[in-house]
Write a protein that holds these residues in place. Sequence first.
Motif, PDB file in Angstrom:
ATOM      1  N   PRO A 263     -55.388  46.320  16.362  1.00 32.04           N
ATOM      2  CA  PRO A 263     -54.683  45.126  16.850  1.00 32.04           C
ATOM      3  C   PRO A 263     -55.353  43.810  16.491  1.00 32.04           C
ATOM      4  O   PRO A 263     -54.684  42.848  16.100  1.00 32.04           O
ATOM      5  CB  PRO A 263     -54.639  45.349  18.365  1.00 32.04           C
ATOM      6  N   GLU A 264     -56.669  43.754  16.609  1.00 28.17           N
ATOM      7  CA  GLU A 264     -57.382  42.511  16.286  1.00 28.17           C
ATOM      8  C   GLU A 264     -57.182  42.124  14.821  1.00 28.17           C
ATOM      9  O   GLU A 264     -56.974  40.947  14.501  1.00 28.17           O
ATOM     10  CB  GLU A 264     -58.875  42.677  16.574  1.00 28.17           C
ATOM     11  N   GLN A 265     -57.231  43.110  13.930  1.00 21.57           N
ATOM     12  CA  GLN A 265     -57.060  42.829  12.510  1.00 21.57           C
ATOM     13  C   GLN A 265     -55.621  42.433  12.194  1.00 21.57           C
ATOM     14  O   GLN A 265     -55.373  41.515  11.391  1.00 21.57           O
ATOM     15  CB  GLN A 265     -57.475  44.041  11.674  1.00 21.57           C
ATOM     16  N   ALA A 266     -54.670  43.110  12.833  1.00 24.79           N
ATOM     17  CA  ALA A 266     -53.261  42.749  12.626  1.00 24.79           C
ATOM     18  C   ALA A 266     -52.990  41.330  13.103  1.00 24.79           C
ATOM     19  O   ALA A 266     -52.227  40.578  12.474  1.00 24.79           O
ATOM     20  CB  ALA A 266     -52.360  43.739  13.358  1.00 24.79           C
ATOM     21  N   ALA A 267     -53.630  40.930  14.205  1.00 17.04           N
ATOM     22  CA  ALA A 267     -53.457  39.567  14.725  1.00 17.04           C
ATOM     23  C   ALA A 267     -54.022  38.541  13.755  1.00 17.04           C
ATOM     24  O   ALA A 267     -53.467  37.441  13.598  1.00 17.04           O
ATOM     25  CB  ALA A 267     -54.131  39.440  16.083  1.00 17.04           C
ATOM     26  N   ARG A 268     -55.122  38.885  13.089  1.00 19.23           N
ATOM     27  CA  ARG A 268     -55.716  37.956  12.110  1.00 19.23           C
ATOM     28  C   ARG A 268     -54.783  37.783  10.911  1.00 19.23           C
ATOM     29  O   ARG A 268     -54.649  36.685  10.374  1.00 19.23           O
ATOM     30  CB  ARG A 268     -57.086  38.465  11.663  1.00 19.23           C
ATOM     31  N   VAL A 269     -54.152  38.868  10.487  1.00 17.25           N
ATOM     32  CA  VAL A 269     -53.175  38.757   9.396  1.00 17.25           C
ATOM     33  C   VAL A 269     -52.020  37.850   9.820  1.00 17.25           C
ATOM     34  O   VAL A 269     -51.597  36.961   9.066  1.00 17.25           O
ATOM     35  CB  VAL A 269     -52.646  40.146   8.991  1.00 17.25           C
ATOM     36  N   ASP A 270     -51.518  38.053  11.034  1.00 17.55           N
ATOM     37  CA  ASP A 270     -50.405  37.229  11.516  1.00 17.55           C
ATOM     38  C   ASP A 270     -50.784  35.751  11.566  1.00 17.55           C
ATOM     39  O   ASP A 270     -49.957  34.875  11.314  1.00 17.55           O
ATOM     40  CB  ASP A 270     -49.965  37.703  12.900  1.00 17.55           C
ATOM     41  N   ALA A 271     -52.051  35.470  11.867  1.00 12.42           N
ATOM     42  CA  ALA A 271     -52.503  34.084  11.995  1.00 12.42           C
ATOM     43  C   ALA A 271     -52.439  33.341  10.667  1.00 12.42           C
ATOM     44  O   ALA A 271     -52.239  32.119  10.644  1.00 12.42           O
ATOM     45  CB  ALA A 271     -53.922  34.049  12.548  1.00 12.42           C
ATOM     46  N   VAL A 272     -52.614  34.051   9.562  1.00 14.23           N
ATOM     47  CA  VAL A 272     -52.650  33.382   8.255  1.00 14.23           C
ATOM     48  C   VAL A 272     -51.455  33.749   7.373  1.00 14.23           C
ATOM     49  O   VAL A 272     -51.384  33.327   6.218  1.00 14.23           O
ATOM     50  CB  VAL A 272     -53.966  33.707   7.517  1.00 14.23           C
ATOM     51  N   ARG A 273     -50.527  34.503   7.922  1.00  7.59           N
ATOM     52  CA  ARG A 273     -49.393  34.992   7.125  1.00  7.59           C
ATOM     53  C   ARG A 273     -48.612  33.852   6.465  1.00  7.59           C
ATOM     54  O   ARG A 273     -48.285  33.898   5.277  1.00  7.59           O
ATOM     55  CB  ARG A 273     -48.470  35.832   8.000  1.00  7.59           C
ATOM     56  N   ASP A 274     -48.298  32.819   7.229  1.00  6.92           N
ATOM     57  CA  ASP A 274     -47.486  31.728   6.684  1.00  6.92           C
ATOM     58  C   ASP A 274     -48.189  31.026   5.531  1.00  6.92           C
ATOM     59  O   ASP A 274     -47.548  30.626   4.551  1.00  6.92           O
ATOM     60  CB  ASP A 274     -47.146  30.720   7.783  1.00  6.92           C
ATOM     61  N   LEU A 275     -49.502  30.871   5.635  1.00  4.73           N
ATOM     62  CA  LEU A 275     -50.242  30.223   4.549  1.00  4.73           C
ATOM     63  C   LEU A 275     -50.299  31.110   3.306  1.00  4.73           C
ATOM     64  O   LEU A 275     -50.140  30.632   2.177  1.00  4.73           O
ATOM     65  CB  LEU A 275     -51.660  29.889   5.019  1.00  4.73           C
ATOM     66  N   LEU A 276     -50.496  32.394   3.519  1.00  5.82           N
ATOM     67  CA  LEU A 276     -50.579  33.302   2.373  1.00  5.82           C
ATOM     68  C   LEU A 276     -49.240  33.452   1.666  1.00  5.82           C
ATOM     69  O   LEU A 276     -49.199  33.689   0.454  1.00  5.82           O
ATOM     70  CB  LEU A 276     -51.097  34.674   2.817  1.00  5.82           C
ATOM     71  N   THR A 277     -48.153  33.332   2.406  1.00  7.66           N
ATOM     72  CA  THR A 277     -46.830  33.516   1.801  1.00  7.66           C
ATOM     73  C   THR A 277     -46.187  32.185   1.416  1.00  7.66           C
ATOM     74  O   THR A 277     -45.003  32.146   1.080  1.00  7.66           O
ATOM     75  CB  THR A 277     -45.902  34.279   2.760  1.00  7.66           C
TER      76      THR A 277
END
Length: 336
Positions: A263-277
């Motif tokens: 969960p912690e790692q998935a939350a980190r991905v969600d935090a930067v998803r908009d910037l990466l995409t």
Amino acid sequence: MVEIQGRTLGDSGITVGALGFGCWAIGGAWQNTDGNPLGWGAVDDDESVAAVRRALDLGITFFDTADAYGTGHSETVLGRALRGHRDEAVIATKWGNLFDATTRTAHGQDATPGHARRALTASLRRLGTEYVDLYQLHISDAPLDAAAELRDTCEEFVREGLIRTYAWSTDDPERAALFAQGEHCAAVQHMCNVLQDAPEMLELCAEHGLASVVRSPLAMGLLARNPGAGADTGTGWTRGSGDIRTVPPAWLRWFGEGGLPVPEQAARVDAVRDLLTSGGRTLAQGALAWLWARSPHTVPIPGIRSVAQAEENAGALRYGPLGEGEMKEIATLLAA
């Protein structure tokens, strides 16, 4: 869009594109002596061959495999795919792990020069080639004295024309620096991605002029658009699927038992998803763009086992690296 420059393996003169093709997955299912999976599950060899050839069409010329992947099967499939195309490709493989191809089981390691020669001979046969462009020690924590001897053995292989350059696949800067002392050492293979930076390794590559061959650039799929059922639906994979993420070893920090994202790692991905995409990139393309912005030495080698994956990953080259502002924002969000 900023054009991505190619990379040179050390001072060897061997040039590759900024993106490689990781061949772990195309080895198919294999296991350790406890019966736990070490591969990515079942694979379609014809699709793997098609993926390699499509990658070549798209300018991906660097192919990274290992003798242990699928207990030899990955090298065999790669050799089949590159038949008639050897001069278009730069082949990297690894040695050091012992395995039984009849049971598809890994069963230990061997850091002796004698094994290195036997392993190289077998890899050349499976790959259907007379030489390997980059030969890599696959024992990440091999003792320094043994590694120094193996470095010298690699120099012998260079003189014999069996390999062109060599490297160590390790996340330890001290060990990487030991190999970097060799005249024909051209790279370090190490882990690095948006979720797990590797500043010491990148600094070492810059200092010694080595290529940074980046494994796990997509965090074993967590940084991919379609990382699999586990990350998309939360249902995980079944234990019998042959996927290493279902019974993750200690180093695999992004997935838990059953292939569920941590969960912690998935939350980190969600935090930067908009910037990466941003700018039309997919999540995987954004993760690759982060690595190219992180260092001009990086050659990420995302695992590919389908034509669609080859096309998506190669598509990242059109966008170039992330901008300085995006990199700073991502760093701020992950630090928080």
